[in-house]
Each structure stands twice: as structure tokens, then as C-alpha cells.
Scaffold this active site. Structure first.
Site, PDB file in Angstrom:
ATOM      1  NE  ARG A 243      11.311 -22.308  -3.310  1.00 15.83           N
ATOM      2  CZ  ARG A 243      11.322 -20.997  -3.185  1.00 15.83           C
ATOM      3  NH1 ARG A 243      10.236 -20.302  -3.503  1.00 15.83           N
ATOM      4  NH2 ARG A 243      12.403 -20.375  -2.765  1.00 15.83           N
TER       5      ARG A 243
ATOM      6  CE  LYS B 215       2.797  -1.375  -5.199  1.00 19.73           C
ATOM      7  NZ  LYS B 215       2.010  -1.442  -3.988  1.00 19.73           N
TER       8      LYS B 215
ATOM      9  CG  HIS C 195       0.479  -1.469 -11.472  1.00 19.89           C
ATOM     10  ND1 HIS C 195       0.794  -1.771 -10.173  1.00 19.89           N
ATOM     11  CD2 HIS C 195      -0.798  -1.017 -11.448  1.00 19.89           C
ATOM     12  CE1 HIS C 195      -0.241  -1.529  -9.399  1.00 19.89           C
ATOM     13  NE2 HIS C 195      -1.225  -1.066 -10.138  1.00 19.89           N
TER      14      HIS C 195
ATOM     15  CE  LYS D 286      -3.727   2.381 -12.463  1.00 16.61           C
ATOM     16  NZ  LYS D 286      -4.724   1.427 -12.977  1.00 16.61           N
TER      17      LYS D 286
ATOM     18  CG  ASP E  29      -0.061  -1.068  -0.736  1.00 15.62           C
ATOM     19  OD1 ASP E  29       0.550  -1.846  -1.501  1.00 15.62           O
ATOM     20  OD2 ASP E  29      -1.290  -0.876  -0.813  1.00 15.62           O
TER      21      ASP E  29
ATOM     22  CG  HIS F  28       0.912   3.380  -6.599  1.00 23.48           C
ATOM     23  ND1 HIS F  28       1.790   2.749  -7.459  1.00 23.48           N
ATOM     24  CD2 HIS F  28       0.095   2.391  -6.158  1.00 23.48           C
ATOM     25  CE1 HIS F  28       1.508   1.468  -7.528  1.00 23.48           C
ATOM     26  NE2 HIS F  28       0.477   1.229  -6.746  1.00 23.48           N
TER      27      HIS F  28
ATOM     28  CE  LYS G  24      -5.454  -1.858   0.897  1.00 28.12           C
ATOM     29  NZ  LYS G  24      -5.967  -1.965  -0.491  1.00 28.12           N
TER      30      LYS G  24
END
Length: 515
Positions: A69, A175, A205, A209, A262, A267, A367
Site C-alpha cells: 500500500r 504461518k 520455516h 532448517k 504460535d 513447529h 518464552k
């Protein structure tokens, strides 16, 4: 042909050898980059394209058309992308190389809600295809927020950008693929109305790896491991993806996602499938993806009435990471002070098939934990009869095989050996293989090359997306209910997670590998 620094034509071979690895140079194509002025394009995609060009892995007949945009000219777009590449590789930009890449960069402003923008986009693509002779091969990369996927995809078909009359048309989406089963099915339905499944590249991704790809090679290329890879010899499996960082600049996204959306749906479940899948008949994309989907179909559904016995959720409080004080999740910028979004989860997964009956898989991710680590640990059963017990007092640890994905990529095997001396005394020994520090291709470089080559091995299929969402639906529904959100925060930053996660595995007479 390609021009070198001396303005002489040099031949581009069909294969390039990088760090003793033979990599095929793809054929002519173009990359249409939606969201080209955004963070993903600048941090990941353009630096990866620069590296591919550095390694002479981009075809000479190639161009990139950015679309967003933001009003930009071609010149301004090239300047913005140069800044992005310079930030990714500080002090190492080759000006001559950059100029050759910049000549392939173009930009067109677009309003994704306006069909006329897609008509203009198609016209611009057609004119550039004649200049760069890309044979009608197009990669449509949606580096845009997930809530814009359906709008853009729905316009691609009517605008004539999904057809394959001359070359191929591959669409790439990142994702998360939906945020629950219903939204994933809706997105897949829109994709199905415009593209064939063989044209769709759902990206995770993590699968690109090098160390993740090595899981299959390690299992199926070595005859000494595969015969032991079942319920007879394996006691349990631990899959860990821990992070020391907090939510950082992703507060808006993370408040909508949390750790289950997430990390687990993509994953961790992908690592689970690679570890547990049966050997495919051939190393081909569809055969491998068939076997992964079979694993997901064999996972025992999470019972809404027994979630407390199989799942632990947590949220980090303030603490110390790497010697530095850090705030809790609720004190992070952009996070509500009463947020009940989980930043940690541990889960016990059972696979109901012949190979894995009775072998639990323990998955955990979070985390602000004590260490950054991603690994798959295969814990073998103890020996059936330990004849040394009258002579030794210390406990004997069973054998373990650890596939380290990051940061110290490699493979370790732990076994027992006798200590030196006359006394009967055993000592655990580690046999270690470590990858070279130089990595051939990073995840995004591999993904871009596979899109150009039409190889879907590292991409997630429609059925796998929907099965994994369906498996997690009871948990996601429970999280959405006040009684199921837990008492947060419940673990200190810099720790190994909530105490309840230890109880989850300790109840089975096992313990987590240390972070």
C-alpha cells in the site's frame, strides 16, 4: 548468461557446489512480493535473495516485483531494500553484486481490497516478463498479515494470476494458517477455489532448517537406528523448543496467538511427525507428507475432561535472564495487565499405532526460559537386567539420542562406559557430532529455492493443517473459558517453566532434560 564485474558474459552452471553440497540452480521465474515494504520482506526475504545471488543460485532470467500500500517508486523501493540488506549483513555489502540485484527490483503500489489493483499488477508483471524472459513462471509470496490472506487470494484468480497457461504459478503463505480449525478450513477453501493443491506452499520455516531436514536422513539412512526406533526400545521422547526472549515487538500478534497457536500447531507438531513417521516408499514430497499426515491421524485426541492430566499452561513473571532483570509478560509494552495468554505449554501426546503404542511424547515450549534450545531427545528403555548392581551404588542412566536443532546444531548419543581403574564403576559418555559453523543455506533461502523448483517437501499440506488444528481444538476452547485459563503468572523469567510442568512428567516416573 550473467555479466561479471568485468562486463564479460559468464556461464551459470545447472548446479552450484557450496560447502561441498550440490545445489540445483532453478530455471527462469519471477517473485511477486506482496507486503514488500513490511518487516518480513526486509528482515528475511530480501536478505535471502541477496545471499542467493551472492552464491549464484538465482537464475539470470529473474525479477522481483514488490507490491504494498505504501507509495514508492522503483528507485525508492531499491533504496529501501538496500538498507534492509545492509542491516542484515552490516559492512559486507558487495556494491557490484547489489547493483545487479537492484536491476531486478521493481515496485507497484496496490490496494489489496481493490480488484483494479490486481489488474494493474498483472499488466506490470506481463511487461516485465517480456524484458526478463521468465517464461511465465511466477511465485506469489504473501508476506502480509494473515488476516489479509483471503482478500488477496480471492483477487488472484479473477485477475488471471493463478493460471498456468505458460508457466507455473506458486502461492506462498506463512504461518499461522488460520487461528483455529474453522478459520483454517475457511482459508483452505479460498485457496482451493483459486489454486490447485500442488500450487500452494504453506510455509513453516522450521522445516527448512538444516538440522530438521537431517532428522529424516539420520533415521532412514542409518540401519543401526531404525530397528530400535519403536516401542520395544524407546521409553519416551521429549521435544523441546525453549526461548530466552520475551514477546518483544510482537505483542499484538502474541496476544491473539499464545504459545499453542504460535509453536505447537506448527513447529512442535511437525517435529513430532518427523520423529514418529513411518519410512516412506520413496523420498518424494507427497510420500513424505502422506506419512506425516498418518502420524497426525494416529495422535490420541485430547480429552476435554482430562486436559489437566495431559497439558500444563504457564505465563512468565519478571525475573533474570542472562544476568539481566526482565519484566513479566503483563508488563511488556502492548500487553494488557490482566492478560491470560499462555507463554508456556507442556503437553503429553500419545500416538495410537503399532510402532508407538505406550510410548509418550512430551512436548514443551515457552518464552523467557533458562536457555534457548530446540531439540528432540529419544530416551531409550533401561537394560532389562543390570548385573552390575551388587558392585555399584550410583544410578545408571539409560541411553539417550539427542538431535539438537539449535543453537548448537548436531547429534549426541549418551551411553555407559567403565571408568579407569580396577573398581567396577560406570560413567556416562557422550558421543557428539556437530555441524560446521558455516551453514549452506538458511531457512528462507532454502524455501525460496524450493518454491522456484516446485518442490513441496518442506511445505505443509492442507490435510495436515486441518488435522493438527482439530487435535488442539479442545485445548483452545478450554483456554478461551475463564475456568481454563490458569492462575497467571506462574513461572519466573529465567526458570525452566512452571512447577506443574515437572509434575506432568514426574507422575510417569520420568523427568525433563535440563534446559
Amino acid at each position: 548468461m550473467q555479466m561479471d564485474d568485468e562486463n564479460e558474459e559468464i556461464a551459470i552452471p545447472d548446479y552450484r557446489t557450496i560447502e561441498n553440497c550440490e545445489i540445483k540452480v532453478p530455471g527462469p521465474c519471477c517473485l511477486i512480493l506482496f507486503g514488500a515494504s513490511g518487516d518480513l520482506a526486509q528482515r528475511k526475504i530480501l536478505p535471502s535473495l541477496y545471499r542467493l545471488m551472492y552464491n549464484r543460485l538465482l537464475p539470470p532470467e529473474f525479477f522481483i516485483l514488490g507490491s504494498a500500500r505504501t507509495p514508492l517508486t522503483d528507485r525508492q523501493f531499491r533504496g529501501l531494500m538496500k538498507e534492509a540488506v545492509a542491516a542484515a549483513f552490516p559492512g559486507t555489502i558487495d556494491e557490484g553484486l547489489w547493483e545487479r540485484l537492484a536491476e531486478k527490483l521493481y515496485y507497484i503500489q496496490a490496494d489489496y481490497s481493490s480488484f483494479s489493483s490486481f489488474v494493474s499488477l498483472k499488466d506490470r508483471i506481463a511487461s516485465l516478463e517480456k524484458v526478463h524472459r521468465t517464461a511465465g513462471n511466477r511465485i506469489l509470496y504473501l508476506a502480509i498479515p494473515p488476516d489479509a490472506y483471503e482478500t488477496v487470494i480471492a483477487h488472484l484468480g479473477p485477475a488471471g494470476l493463478s493460471g498456468e497457461d505458460e508457466g507455473y504459478a506458486h502461492v506462498v503463505i506463512e504461518k499461522p494458517i488460520g487461528r483455529d480449525l474453522a478459520s483454517a478450513q475457511g482459508l483452505n477453501g479460498v485457496l482451493r477455489s483459486v489454486f490447485r493443491e500442488r500450487q500452494v506452499y504453506r510455509m513453516d520455516h522450521y522445516l527448512a532448517k538444516e538440522t530438521v531436514q537431517n532428522v529424516l536422513m539420520f533415521r532412514f539412512a542409518n540401519s543401526i537406528f531404525e530397528p530400535l526406533w519403536d516401542r520395544r526400545y524407546i521409553d519416551h521422547v521429549q521435544i523441546t523448543v525453549s526461548e530466552t526472549v520475551g514477546v518483544e515487538h510482537r505483542a499484538g500478534y502474541y496476544e491473539r496467538a499464545g504459545v499453542i497457536r504460535d509453536m505447537f500447531q506448527n513447529h512442535l507438531f511437525q517435529l513430532l511427525a518427523l520423529t514418529a513417521m513411518e519410512p516412506p516408499a520413496a523420498f518424494e514430497a507427497e510420500r513424505v507428507r502422506d506419512e506425516k499426515s498418518k502420524v497426525f491421524r494416529s495422535v490420541r485426541p485430547l480429552s476435554p475432561d482430562a486436559l489437566e492430566a495431559t497439558v500444563v499452561l504457564g505465563q512468565y513473571a519478571g525475573g533474570t535472564v542472562g544476568g539481566n532483570p526482565v519484566v513479566g509478560y503483563r508488563e511488556e509494552p502492548g500487553i494488557p495487565p490482566d492478560s491470560v495468554v499462555p507463554t508456556y505449554a507442556a503437553m503429553k501426546v500419545c500416538i495410537d499405532n503399532w510402532r508407538w503404542h505406550g510410548v509418550p511424547f512430551y512436548l514443551r515450549s515457552g518464552k523467557r526460559l533458562a536457555a534457548r534450545k530446540a531439540e528432540i531427545a529419544i530416551q531409550f528403555r533401561p537394560v532389562p537386567h543390570l548385573m552390575f548392581m551388587p558392585h555399584i551404588t550410583e544410578a545408571i542412566s539409560p541411553n539417550a539420542l539427542v538431535l539438537r536443532i539449535q543453537p548448537e546444531e548436531g547429534v549426541s548419543i549418551f551411553f555407559q562406559a567403565k571408568k579407569q581403574g580396577s573398581r567396577v564403576c560406570l560413567d556416562p559418555v557422550e558421543m557428539n557430532f556437530t555441524y560446521q559453523k558455516t551453514v549452506n543455506l538458511d531457512a528462507y533461502e532454502r524455501i525460496l529455492l524450493d518454491c522456484m523448483e516446485g518442490d513441496q517437501m518442506l511445505f505443509v499440506r492442507e490435510d495436515a493443517v486441518e488435522i493438527t488444528w482439530s487435535l488442539l481444538t479442545p485445548l483452545l476452547e478450554r483456554i478461551g473459558q475463564p475456568a481454563g485459563q490458569g492462575s497467571f503468572p506462574d513461572y519466573a523469567a529465567g526458570s525452566s517453566g512452571p512447577a506443574a510442568a515437572d509434575l506432568l512428567i514426574n507422575r510417569d516416573g520420568r523427568q525433563w532434560r535440563p534446559l
